[in-house]
Design a protein around this motif. Structure first.
Motif, mmCIF file in Angstrom:
data_model
loop_
_atom_site.group_PDB
_atom_site.id
_atom_site.type_symbol
_atom_site.label_atom_id
_atom_site.label_comp_id
_atom_site.label_asym_id
_atom_site.label_seq_id
_atom_site.Cartn_x
_atom_site.Cartn_y
_atom_site.Cartn_z
ATOM 1 N N VAL A 121 37.984 18.295 -6.814
ATOM 2 C CA VAL A 121 38.756 17.187 -7.537
ATOM 3 C C VAL A 121 37.812 16.049 -8.123
ATOM 4 O O VAL A 121 36.665 16.022 -7.530
ATOM 5 N N SER A 122 38.255 15.221 -8.987
ATOM 6 C CA SER A 122 37.363 14.582 -9.845
ATOM 7 C C SER A 122 37.276 13.072 -8.848
ATOM 8 O O SER A 122 36.213 12.462 -9.186
ATOM 9 N N ASP A 123 38.103 12.941 -8.121
ATOM 10 C CA ASP A 123 38.052 11.538 -7.460
ATOM 11 C C ASP A 123 38.315 11.810 -6.135
ATOM 12 O O ASP A 123 39.316 11.615 -5.505
ATOM 13 N N PRO A 124 37.466 12.347 -5.040
ATOM 14 C CA PRO A 124 37.439 12.347 -3.665
ATOM 15 C C PRO A 124 38.139 11.382 -2.922
ATOM 16 O O PRO A 124 38.842 11.642 -1.935
ATOM 17 N N ALA A 125 37.555 10.194 -3.130
ATOM 18 C CA ALA A 125 38.132 9.003 -2.499
ATOM 19 C C ALA A 125 39.702 8.793 -2.784
ATOM 20 O O ALA A 125 40.088 8.747 -1.695
ATOM 21 N N GLY A 126 39.891 8.753 -4.176
ATOM 22 C CA GLY A 126 41.496 8.633 -4.401
ATOM 23 C C GLY A 126 42.235 9.864 -3.748
ATOM 24 O O GLY A 126 43.340 9.699 -3.230
ATOM 25 N N PHE A 127 41.602 11.168 -3.796
ATOM 26 C CA PHE A 127 42.324 12.341 -3.227
ATOM 27 C C PHE A 127 42.753 12.150 -1.811
ATOM 28 O O PHE A 127 43.688 12.473 -1.410
ATOM 29 N N VAL A 128 41.476 11.671 -0.917
ATOM 30 C CA VAL A 128 41.626 11.562 0.537
ATOM 31 C C VAL A 128 42.831 10.294 0.699
ATOM 32 O O VAL A 128 43.590 10.421 1.649
ATOM 33 N N ARG A 129 42.794 9.224 0.007
ATOM 34 C CA ARG A 129 43.747 8.238 0.059
ATOM 35 C C ARG A 129 45.264 8.853 -0.218
ATOM 36 O O ARG A 129 46.287 8.482 0.717
ATOM 37 N N GLY A 130 45.367 9.774 -1.047
ATOM 38 C CA GLY A 130 46.830 10.306 -1.298
ATOM 39 C C GLY A 130 47.191 11.229 -0.261
ATOM 40 O O GLY A 130 48.143 11.069 0.269
ATOM 41 N N LEU A 131 46.169 11.993 0.560
ATOM 42 C CA LEU A 131 46.525 12.718 1.602
ATOM 43 C C LEU A 131 46.875 11.910 2.740
ATOM 44 O O LEU A 131 47.814 12.233 3.513
#
Length: 224
Positions: A121-131
């Motif tokens: 993913v291009s934005d790991p931090a945002g991805f984790v927040r979504g999870l």
């Protein structure tokens, strides 16, 4: 690649080989978190599960067989189409959706999994927040990803991709996350890491759970 996902000798052969170790780890964490019967066949009965980056459902189907109501989410519509066809052929009811965690609209799940996805993913931090936002109260998050080490570069790219075991271009080593980096992202999203376990390789047994995280690893987290 969608049509070849379920071919154990095709382009997703490595994922098929990973699945037994993945399921071993998932079952351990599920039983520990919900105090399940290790001998039971449906430890996820009554639970909802979200698998993010589900591909064609290689993890969703065994999770459904463990008793869960499973939702599979993937950014590629062609993967979702392949997943739906295979689930129907297997007699399983799984809610497959094309999209991202941002499309869930506040929907939450008892167990959220995303295995071998965050490195793409291009934005790991945002991805984790979504999870994190998709985890129901009392729920569990389980991730897996390659570590950024010399061993992972050699095994996954130098050997795996160059010899054809993994499609070329699958991995960008610079996007791999070390355990402390992923833990930092998880904690920043309001979660607490409760377990980290390595994924190793044995010539005689294939992929196995290990205390060594240099190749690949799992992380389990709960709300802080």
């Amino acid at each position: 690649m969608a049509a070849a996902w379920w071919d154990p000798k095709g382009s997703s052969a490595m994922l098929h080989k990973l699945n037994p170790a993945r399921l071993h780890y998932l079952r351990e964490r599920i039983d520990a978190h919900w105090h399940g019967d290790e001998a039971g066949f449906t430890p996820l009965a009554g639970k909802t599960v979200l698998d993010v980056g589900c591909g064609a459902g290689l993890l969703c189907e065994p999770l459904a067989r463990l008793g869960a109501r499973v939702t599979g989410l993937d950014a590629a519509p062609e993967n979702i189409a392949a997943a739906q066809v295979h689930a129907t052929e297997s007699g399983l009811t799984i809610d497959y959706r094309a999209g991202s965690v941002e499309d869930l609209g506040g929907e939450t799940f008892d167990l959220v999994t995303s295995l071998e996805v965050i490195e793409h993913v291009s934005d790991p931090a945002g991805f984790v927040r979504g999870l994190a936002g998709a985890i129901a109260p009392g729920g569990l998050l389980i991730l897996s990803t390659p570590n950024r080490t010399a061993l992972s570069r050699l095994a996954l790219i130098g050997v795996g991709e160059r010899l054809g075991g993994i499609p070329r271009g699958t991995h960008d080593w610079d996007r791999f996350l070390a355990p402390q980096e992923l833990t930092g992202l998880i904690e920043a999203a309001g979660l607490r890491v409760i377990d980290t376990r390595g994924l190793g390789f044995s010539v005689s047994k294939g992929f196995v759970l290990s205390d060594d995280t240099k190749l690949d690893y799992f992380v389990t987290a709960v709300r802080a």
